[in-house]
Design an enzyme around this catalytic site. Sequence first.
Site, mmCIF file in Angstrom:
data_model
loop_
_atom_site.group_PDB
_atom_site.id
_atom_site.type_symbol
_atom_site.label_atom_id
_atom_site.label_comp_id
_atom_site.label_asym_id
_atom_site.label_seq_id
_atom_site.Cartn_x
_atom_site.Cartn_y
_atom_site.Cartn_z
ATOM 1 N N ASN A 11 85.026 12.872 24.506
ATOM 2 C CA ASN A 11 84.416 13.555 23.358
ATOM 3 C C ASN A 11 84.900 15.000 23.360
ATOM 4 O OD1 ASN A 11 82.830 14.733 21.415
ATOM 5 N ND2 ASN A 11 80.880 14.449 22.507
ATOM 6 N N LYS A 13 84.353 17.234 21.246
ATOM 7 C CA LYS A 13 83.428 18.150 20.564
ATOM 8 C C LYS A 13 84.231 19.020 19.578
ATOM 9 C CE LYS A 13 80.317 17.597 24.400
ATOM 10 N NZ LYS A 13 79.239 18.108 25.234
ATOM 11 N N HIS A 103 74.627 11.991 19.256
ATOM 12 C CA HIS A 103 74.878 12.864 20.412
ATOM 13 C C HIS A 103 73.754 13.894 20.513
ATOM 14 C CE1 HIS A 103 76.715 15.826 23.039
ATOM 15 N NE2 HIS A 103 77.475 14.846 23.471
ATOM 16 N N GLU A 105 73.775 16.926 20.991
ATOM 17 C CA GLU A 105 74.022 18.169 20.240
ATOM 18 C C GLU A 105 73.692 17.997 18.757
ATOM 19 O OE1 GLU A 105 77.981 18.711 21.801
ATOM 20 O OE2 GLU A 105 77.065 19.020 23.764
ATOM 21 N N GLU A 173 73.334 9.868 28.223
ATOM 22 C CA GLU A 173 73.730 11.239 28.521
ATOM 23 C C GLU A 173 72.482 12.089 28.717
ATOM 24 O OE1 GLU A 173 77.971 12.133 27.075
ATOM 25 O OE2 GLU A 173 76.610 12.628 25.457
ATOM 26 N N GLY A 179 77.368 19.460 30.251
ATOM 27 C CA GLY A 179 77.959 20.795 30.315
ATOM 28 C C GLY A 179 77.363 21.693 31.382
ATOM 29 N N SER A 219 78.752 15.928 32.707
ATOM 30 C CA SER A 219 79.464 16.537 33.827
ATOM 31 C C SER A 219 80.265 15.536 34.658
ATOM 32 C CB SER A 219 78.498 17.339 34.711
ATOM 33 O OG SER A 219 77.923 18.407 33.963
HETATM 34 P P1 13P Z 1 80.297 17.269 29.644
HETATM 35 O O1 13P Z 1 81.200 16.187 30.237
HETATM 36 O O2 13P Z 1 81.029 18.498 29.292
HETATM 37 O O3 13P Z 1 79.096 17.473 30.479
HETATM 38 O O4 13P Z 1 79.792 16.680 28.228
HETATM 39 C C1 13P Z 1 79.257 15.420 28.172
HETATM 40 C C2 13P Z 1 79.098 15.042 26.757
HETATM 41 O O5 13P Z 1 78.275 15.599 26.043
HETATM 42 C C3 13P Z 1 79.991 13.984 26.234
HETATM 43 O O6 13P Z 1 79.539 13.521 24.995
#
Ligand code: 13P
Length: 261
Positions: A11, A13, A103, A105, A173, A179, A219
């Site tokens: 992803n 983003k 997601h 976010e 997740e 992150g 992560s």
């Molecule tokens: P990270 O791997 O940066 O923690 O992000 C995970 C994520 O949100 C994937 O959709």
Amino acid sequence: MTNRTPLIAGNWKMNLDHLQAIAFVQKLAWSLKDASHSYSDVEVALFPPFTDLRSVQTLVSADKLELAYGAQDVSAHDSGAYTGEISGQFLAKLDCAYVIIGHSERRTLHNETDEQIGAKVRAALKHGLVPVLCVGETAADLEEFGPSAVPVGQLKAALAGVPSDANIVVAYEPVWAIGSGQAATPEQAEQVCAALRAELAATLGPDTAAATRVLYGGSVKSGNIAGFMREPNVDGALVGGASLDLDEFSAIVRFKKHVGV
Ligand code: 13P
């Protein structure tokens, strides 16, 4: 894992414009080709921003790459007065196989509700896209409700009205792991992924539950992927930050060779 083909999904983003995307995908394909990667052994899917998808499609099709790709969101609607939204129809035309839905976010920054997410899941399926449905609890949820209640509730809500033979992917997740550099432990991921599979069995039936891939995300790095992939209910990873680092992502994809699973 059982006989489900592992899926490593990146992803991106809101990172990499279409020119950067072309360069990245080309380099990733070369790197995996050099390593004789078998895509039937471990599937690889990329989730670039919308504006990159046409370029990625052109490259994948011209070079006959086995990389799958998809979008990071989809509209619940097919067409009409929905300024700024993207229809599943358009994504299907771009040969997207997948679409990320729900997601954390989007849930947090765009206030997406379980109902809206369920409508997006149904829209994706209608257009032949495989939803990668994201669920996960915050640190406060974890403290208040324990590990699986919130993600299982989110899954249940999103599956309302979904046919029992639906082809979906679920991504667990935990919000606190995204992150943060602090991934869940493989045992924590396994516990929730097993609970999600049990919910899939209860809602869609045992056959669909057995066939559905449940990913862990938060992560994930080349150094911790092996631990997750050893767990029986974890079928792959949804990778954020590390999916933007070619060597890291390529090593995650090749987890079998590099980390001896
Ligand atoms: P990270 O791997 O940066 O923690 O992000 C995970 C994520 O949100 C994937 O959709």
